[in-house]
Design a protein around this motif. Structure first.
Motif, PDB file in Angstrom:
ATOM      1  N   GLY B  81       0.783  -1.320   0.077  1.00 30.75           N
ATOM      2  CA  GLY B  81       0.017   0.125   0.079  1.00 30.75           C
ATOM      3  C   GLY B  81       0.961   1.166  -0.074  1.00 30.75           C
ATOM      4  N   VAL B  82       0.636   2.135  -0.879  1.00 25.96           N
ATOM      5  CA  VAL B  82       1.564   3.228  -1.081  1.00 25.96           C
ATOM      6  C   VAL B  82       0.846   4.610  -0.704  1.00 25.96           C
ATOM      7  CG1 VAL B  82       3.188   4.430  -2.317  1.00 25.96           C
ATOM      8  CG2 VAL B  82       3.150   2.039  -2.699  1.00 25.96           C
ATOM      9  N   LEU B  83       1.216   5.466   0.293  1.00 23.39           N
ATOM     10  CA  LEU B  83       0.479   6.550   0.484  1.00 23.39           C
ATOM     11  C   LEU B  83       1.528   7.673  -0.399  1.00 23.39           C
ATOM     12  CD1 LEU B  83      -1.245   8.571   1.769  1.00 23.39           C
ATOM     13  CD2 LEU B  83       0.157   8.528   3.957  1.00 23.39           C
ATOM     14  N   PHE B  84       1.080   8.299  -1.437  1.00 27.18           N
ATOM     15  CA  PHE B  84       1.969   9.306  -1.980  1.00 27.18           C
ATOM     16  C   PHE B  84       1.940  10.370  -1.284  1.00 27.18           C
ATOM     17  CE2 PHE B  84       1.562   5.920  -5.126  1.00 27.18           C
ATOM     18  CZ  PHE B  84       2.759   6.210  -5.805  1.00 27.18           C
ATOM     19  N   GLN B  85       2.902  11.367  -1.421  1.00 27.76           N
ATOM     20  CA  GLN B  85       3.118  12.649  -0.751  1.00 27.76           C
ATOM     21  C   GLN B  85       1.872  13.617  -0.929  1.00 27.76           C
ATOM     22  OE1 GLN B  85       6.923  14.298  -1.763  1.00 27.76           O
ATOM     23  NE2 GLN B  85       6.826  15.728  -0.211  1.00 27.76           N
ATOM     24  N   SER B 166       3.043  15.384   6.901  1.00 27.00           N
ATOM     25  CA  SER B 166       3.161  16.709   6.495  1.00 27.00           C
ATOM     26  C   SER B 166       1.887  17.469   6.125  1.00 27.00           C
ATOM     27  CB  SER B 166       4.165  16.715   5.207  1.00 27.00           C
ATOM     28  OG  SER B 166       3.543  16.329   4.213  1.00 27.00           O
ATOM     29  N   GLY B 167       1.799  18.525   6.461  1.00 20.01           N
ATOM     30  CA  GLY B 167       0.415  19.387   6.164  1.00 20.01           C
ATOM     31  C   GLY B 167      -0.699  19.123   7.244  1.00 20.01           C
ATOM     32  N   LEU B 168      -0.464  18.169   8.174  1.00 27.60           N
ATOM     33  CA  LEU B 168      -1.575  18.017   8.489  1.00 27.60           C
ATOM     34  C   LEU B 168      -1.261  18.632  10.214  1.00 27.60           C
ATOM     35  CD1 LEU B 168      -2.054  14.143   8.501  1.00 27.60           C
ATOM     36  CD2 LEU B 168      -3.035  15.899   7.088  1.00 27.60           C
ATOM     37  N   ASP B 169      -2.578  18.882  10.759  1.00 30.76           N
ATOM     38  CA  ASP B 169      -2.521  19.534  12.193  1.00 30.76           C
ATOM     39  C   ASP B 169      -1.924  18.764  13.112  1.00 30.76           C
ATOM     40  OD1 ASP B 169      -4.918  18.743  13.955  1.00 30.76           O
ATOM     41  OD2 ASP B 169      -5.239  18.550  11.978  1.00 30.76           O
TER      42      ASP B 169
END
Lengths: 253, 257, 309
Positions: B81-85, B166-169
């Motif tokens: 499973g790949v979570l892309f940026q 990244s980019g998450l609170d």
């Protein structure tokens, strides 16, 4: 390898890359079942949704041809039917496929390239691949299939509407009556013509979808790259349509 | 078991990776850290065969993924499973359809089963009610969580996370970290996490690899980091900790559980 | 509406297929839905006939040629689609009409009396190969040139004889001169007759201009040119005729003088004016001859209308 040799070999590299892309798109029958829905979606977008613009362009080109032929050819020696004899074959042989092709190079070609280009730069294509899908077959085969199936349909519509547009203008402008137009069209009709036009449409459908898929699939360089691919797809589709048009005319006529 | 052996890759005469070797044993979570543009994303693209190395090879469960047929490669990829940026959600599909996509494509389960699985996955990323929304209607962080839901939908053996937090609170970041941890523990998932968020690293990683100047400049366990005297690594970690220190106290809590 | 997309795509494809098939039938002038009355025929030469060419009875379109094929024995097999309500009686025959050079060919059916039983569907109708209008014109012009050349060759022979006789003093020139006059008359007559036939040909061409008129602009020009050339030929023939008439007139004068008694051979030979006039008459005839013999194809070239296309 010297720079000039690279430069010289570049077109062949591109041709090879393009051919392999098309080849890979159709040589993966294992999950073709999954593409069925996609193919129908693309047929809808490429074909059915293009009917209005194609109809508009065809109606006007038929009408304009009629007016111009009457302006150029009518003399005491020629009966009015000659207009029908010129407009109908022009529509069937050249205007129908080429006008449809150009319109769709802009509409469909740009759309395909933008879609695939965006998918490329936002890693959606990588995501498909990483999931274990054949992204080439998944994305490209349905579009090309839709192109070669729906373009002939659009061609038929373009011819019918174009000749209809010609007849309408002939009547409204008082150039000739419907009967004369039809008579003229019938007198010089060759049954081979529509099949020739149909093969053109088939080839153009393939060219536009495959060239645009190539441009879109190999997009690089972010949003700017998408813009570049989109333009290139429309321009190159038109160029290859013109070349194919000539090649078909020379080989089949 | 994923092994990267002596990977070298260059783009347009710039060497991005030079002789990089990594082993990720079953059930372990490896954090790959490094500055932006240090080739971390390139590294994970090699792991699933999206990129072919100029030199070296990638072995997944004993198979060299650059030598097997494309069909076999795709079969191997289904273990991942790949979570892309950027999330890489399919923007022609709703959030629900995105998560359902791998299930529909590869399982052939009835719609009812798929629906409940998708809802469970969206629940896991704390986005239970956004199924009908299109990706363009979601914020960047939400998109990333939906993408995570999609990545775990098939319960993969390996999960690769490219900048999951990244980019998450901070609160959501913590939640994602916990999710990764629980996946690792419950499902014995083997993971590679690309990040420059040291807070995440400390929370989830078993081992850490630090990429600097196209090489693995340092690797070791999480605890080893503070004992290390590698200058670049310490610079990186300190810069990060300074930022983390500025953040809420909630993050401090999970720093030393 | 789960299948709506498939349905719309399917419907548009089906519609396109229907339009395509019906469109071809419509443009081929084959009734769209009704079945047709099919006849076979054979021609020696298709003369440019092709699928889609119209079929006419008394100038009315009654159907279209389906296809034209070459048989194993090199005869041309033609399949005709006629309106269903027609009944072509046995003994009718078909011809190819129109002008092949212009591509506007059609099949003409000459029906036999209605009393005969009709030819059944799929039956055979006799095909008669009539010469094409332009082929006829060309053939005619060749024949005309041949006629003129023949007459002039005779005149030449006679003039040579005359020359010989004039050289021999004491011989009676009168029969020779009479013969010369007869030949000249004959030549004039031929030219006059052929002038008529040229006019006729022009008339014929004008009647087929109905077909010609269907042509594009380029065709119009060449048609006008053709007619213009035919006119030129007529003018040419007329000038030749005048020259011949002048010569005949001179001969008449000579003969009159001889008949009046004062025209003894000696006198004739001693009279320089007469001699010169005789000479110039011969000269005129000879230059005309020379012209025709040196350029035997000159007239033919003018007549070779097919070259124009």
């Amino acid at each position: 390898m010297t720079y000039s040799l690279t430069w010289f070999l570049r077109p062949f590299t591109i041709l090879g890359k393009y051919s392999l892309l098309i080849f890979h798109a159709f040589v993966s029958p294992d999950d073709f079942r999954t593409y069925r829905k996609n193919t129908f979606n693309q047929m809808m977008r490429i074909g059915v949704e293009s009917i209005p613009i194609v109809a508009l362009a065809a109606a006007f080109s038929g009408a304009v041809t009629t007016v111009q032929v009457s302006y150029q050819l009518v003399s005491v020696f020629l009966p009015a039917t000659v207009i029908g004899s010129v407009v109908a074959p022009s529509m069937i042989l050249e205007l129908g496929p080429v006008v449809t092709g150009f319109i769709l190079a802009g509409r469909v070609g740009a759309r395909i390239a933008a879609e695939l280009g965006t998918m490329r730069v936002t890693e959606q294509i990588d995501a498909l691949e990483a999931m274990g899908l054949n992204s080439i077959s998944y994305l490209i085969a349905p579009r090309i299939l839709a192109g070669i199936i729906m373009f002939p349909m659009l061609y038929v519509a373009a011819c019918a509407i174009g000749i209809g547009g010609g007849i309408t203008v002939a009547n409204l402008g008082g150039y000739l009556t419907t009967q004369e137009f039809v008579q003229g069209a019938q007198d010089f009709f060759r049954p081979f013509d529509p099949y020739f036009g149909l093969s053109k449409a088939f080839v153009f459908g393939f060219i536009i979808t495959s060239v645009s898929c190539y441009m879109g699939y190999f997009t690089a360089g972010g949003a700017e790259g998408v813009g570049k691919s989109t333009t290139q797809a429309a321009v190159m589709s038109c160029v290859f349509i013109l070349i194919a048009d000539l090649v078909l005319a020379v080989t089949l006529l | 078991m994923i092994r990267l052996e002596h990977i070298t890759k260059q783009f347009n005469n710039t060497v991005v990776l030079r002789d990089v070797s990594l082993d990720i044993p079953e059930g372990e979570t490896l954090a790959v850290i490094g500055r932006s543009g240090s080739g971390k994303s390139v590294l994970i693209k090699h792991a699933v065969g999206l990129l072919t190395p100029d030199e070296g090879r990638v072995v997944v469960d004993g198979a060299n993924i650059h030598e097997v047929s494309y069909k076999e490669l795709r079969r191997i990829r289904r273990k991942f499973g790949v979570l892309f940026q950027g999330g890489a959600l399919f923007d022609s599909m709703s959030a629900f359809e995105n998560v359902a996509f791998p299930l529909r494509t590869f399982t052939g389960k009835p719609d009812g089963n798929i629906r409940s699985r998708v809802e469970a996955c969206l629940e896991m990323v704390q986005l239970p009610d956004i199924g009908k929304k299109m990706p363009s209607e979601l914020s960047g962080g939400m998109q990333k969580r939906v993408a995570l839901a999609r990545a775990i939908a098939l319960e993969p053996k390996y999960i690769i996370y490219d900048e999951p937090t990244s980019g998450l609170d901070p609160a959501t970041s913590n939640h994602i970290d916990e999710l990764i941890l629980s996946l690792n523990e419950r499902l014995r998932v083997t993971s590679i996490v690309i990040t420059h968020d040291m807070h995440s690293v400390l929370a989830i990683a078993d081992r850490v690899a630090f990429i600097h100047k196209a090489r693995i400049a340092w690797s070791g366990t999480v605890d080893d980091i503070h004992r290390s005297d590698h200058k670049s690594l310490l610079d990186f970690v300190r810069a990060n900790e300074y930022v983390i220190g500025e953040q809420t106290s909630a993050s401090e809590v999970s720093l030393h559980p | 509406m789960k299948h709506s997309k498939e349905l719309i795509v399917g419907l548009s494809l089906a519609a396109a297929m229907v339009v395509f098939v019906l469109g071809i039938r419509f443009l081929q002038d084959v009734p769209l839905f009704r079945s047709t009355y099919v006849l076979h025929t054979h021609f020696e030469s298709a003369g440019g006939l092709s699928g889609g060419s119209p079929i006419r009875i008394n100038g009315v379109d009654v159907g279209a040629v389906e296809h034209v094929r070459l048989d194993t024995d090199n005869r041309v097999s033609v399949r005709l689609h006629l309106d269903d309500n027609l009944h072509i009686p046995e003994g009718s025959h078909a011809e190819i009409g129109g002008i092949s050079a212009l591509g506007s060919n059609y099949v003409i059916i000459f029906p036999a009396p209605q009393g005969n039983p009709p030819i059944s569907d799929g039956g055979y109708i006799e095909g008669v190969s009539a010469p094409d209008a332009f082929e006829a014109v060309t053939e005619r012009s060749v024949r005309l040139t041949e006629n003129v050349e023949e007459a002039l060759a005779n005149a030449n022979l006679l003039l040579e004889d005359t020359g010989l006789l004039i050289g021999e003093t004491g011989a009676d020139i009168r029969p020779t001169l009479r013969a010369l006059r007869e030949v000249t008359d004959a030549l004039a007559q031929t030219l006059r007759e052929e002038q008529e036939s040229v006019r006729q040909i022009i008339g014929n061409v004008e009647t087929v201009s109905g077909d010609l008129a269907r042509l594009s602009g380029a065709g119009t020009d060449t048609l006008a040119q053709t007619l213009h050339r035919l006119d030129q030929i007529t003018v040419h023939l007329e000038s030749s005729l005048q020259m011949l008439e002048g010569a005949t007139h001179n001969l008449d004068e000579i003969l009159t003088k001889i008949n009046n008694g004062d025209g003894t051979l000696a006198r004739l030979l001693n009279d320089p004016t007469l001699y010169i006039r005789m000479g110039s008459t011969l000269g005129t005839l000879e230059s005309l001859l020379q012209d025709l013999q040196d350029n035997p194809r000159k007239y033919l070239r003018h007549m070779d209308i097919v070259d124009v296309f």
